[in-house]
Enzyme design. Sequence first.
Site, PDB file in Angstrom:
ATOM      1  N   TYR A  70       7.777 -17.785 -23.520  1.00  9.24           N
ATOM      2  CA  TYR A  70       8.058 -16.768 -22.502  1.00  9.24           C
ATOM      3  C   TYR A  70       7.502 -15.427 -22.976  1.00  9.24           C
ATOM      4  O   TYR A  70       7.692 -15.032 -24.132  1.00  9.24           O
ATOM      5  CB  TYR A  70       9.567 -16.638 -22.283  1.00  9.24           C
TER       6      TYR A  70
ATOM      7  N   GLU B 287       5.423 -10.879 -15.966  1.00  9.72           N
ATOM      8  CA  GLU B 287       6.230 -11.933 -16.586  1.00  9.72           C
ATOM      9  C   GLU B 287       5.467 -13.253 -16.530  1.00  9.72           C
ATOM     10  O   GLU B 287       5.109 -13.713 -15.442  1.00  9.72           O
ATOM     11  CB  GLU B 287       7.566 -12.072 -15.873  1.00  9.72           C
TER      12      GLU B 287
END
Length: 392
Positions: A90, A182
Amino acid sequence: EALAAAKELSNGSSADIVVKAQVLAGGRGLGTFANGFKSGVHVCYSAEDAAAVAGRMLGQRLITKQTGAEGRPCATVLVTERLFMRREMYLAMTYDRESQGPVVVASSKGGTSIEDTARDDPDAVVKIPLDITKGDATMSDEVAQDIARALGLSEDKAVNAAAHQVKLLYKLFREKDATMVEVNPLVETPTGDIVCVDAKINFDDNAEFRQQAIHAQRDTSQEDPREVRASAADLNYIGLDGNIGCLVNGAGLAMATMDIIKLHGGSPANFLDVGGSANESQVTEAFTLLNEDPKVEAILVNIFGGIMRCDIIAQGIISAAKVINMRVPLVVRLQGNKVNEAKSLIADSGLRIISADDLDDAARKACVLAQVTHLANEINVDVKFSVPPLHV
């Protein structure tokens, strides 16, 4: 089109194909379409299967934990080759109030909700503040490699490949006026390549004049129609699920108004801040927006006049009432700059408005009136609210 794209990808081979609903919401893999079809992300093993899956997605509404019960329309699907992953990570870039600058959030655990990871394994989430005062040197090779290692990578090839991706993503983040980039997941393939598999990017609305090409791609079909309409009038509006419409000036006062409505057992239908520089036409549009919302069963206007004068709010209400059919009761609490002038305008207009001099009283009245309207609607009874014209 999906069949043709899948055949082109497979090129006669047995390559696995992924079909993904293009809906502006997270949690698509765990979502459900309105027709009962499960998941907005499917792995298919033939071009025909991919076309069949796309057919069950297109034209439907996908409901996820981020969309609410109404879901979002799926008008497009992504058809792409399946990518095998050695690991999922991530990576995000956003702005941090604490460090007053950009920050990178990295985790070796990707492919799932970062909120869940932070809750279950907080040590797996690393925050790296960036010193924006260094200009082009903010994202140096050393910083990028530190971020790559924070992702859990250790082999030189993977670290260097990830660092290269990090630098490119930061360049995008800075040059395109993004407020968030993101990537989840950022993956390492069995061959050691680093690939951004899925991403979400938010852009600063205040930078639209610099990023017109990007903002021109805005898909309003993926947004709440009420918010689209409010945005066109330059109003700060967020739609909620309650039944009491709120028209307030100032974000802090708007939040307090919503809280006191909840305290009295009601539920706000929106956050609406008309700000300190709204004109009469904006106030009229805001009032019309609330009155036309089918969920709204009472409206509470709470204005503390400062920069935003009370008489401008009053004139906006009067102008709106002249062109719309007031279908719900209206409670108005006005205090501050030009409040006496505002009350005179309302009194002379002949409008039947329920007034209050303090917020607690105004919220209590709005909640009671909303209950009355709701009960009447349940048994299909038309109720009209009327008070003496001078009750202001």
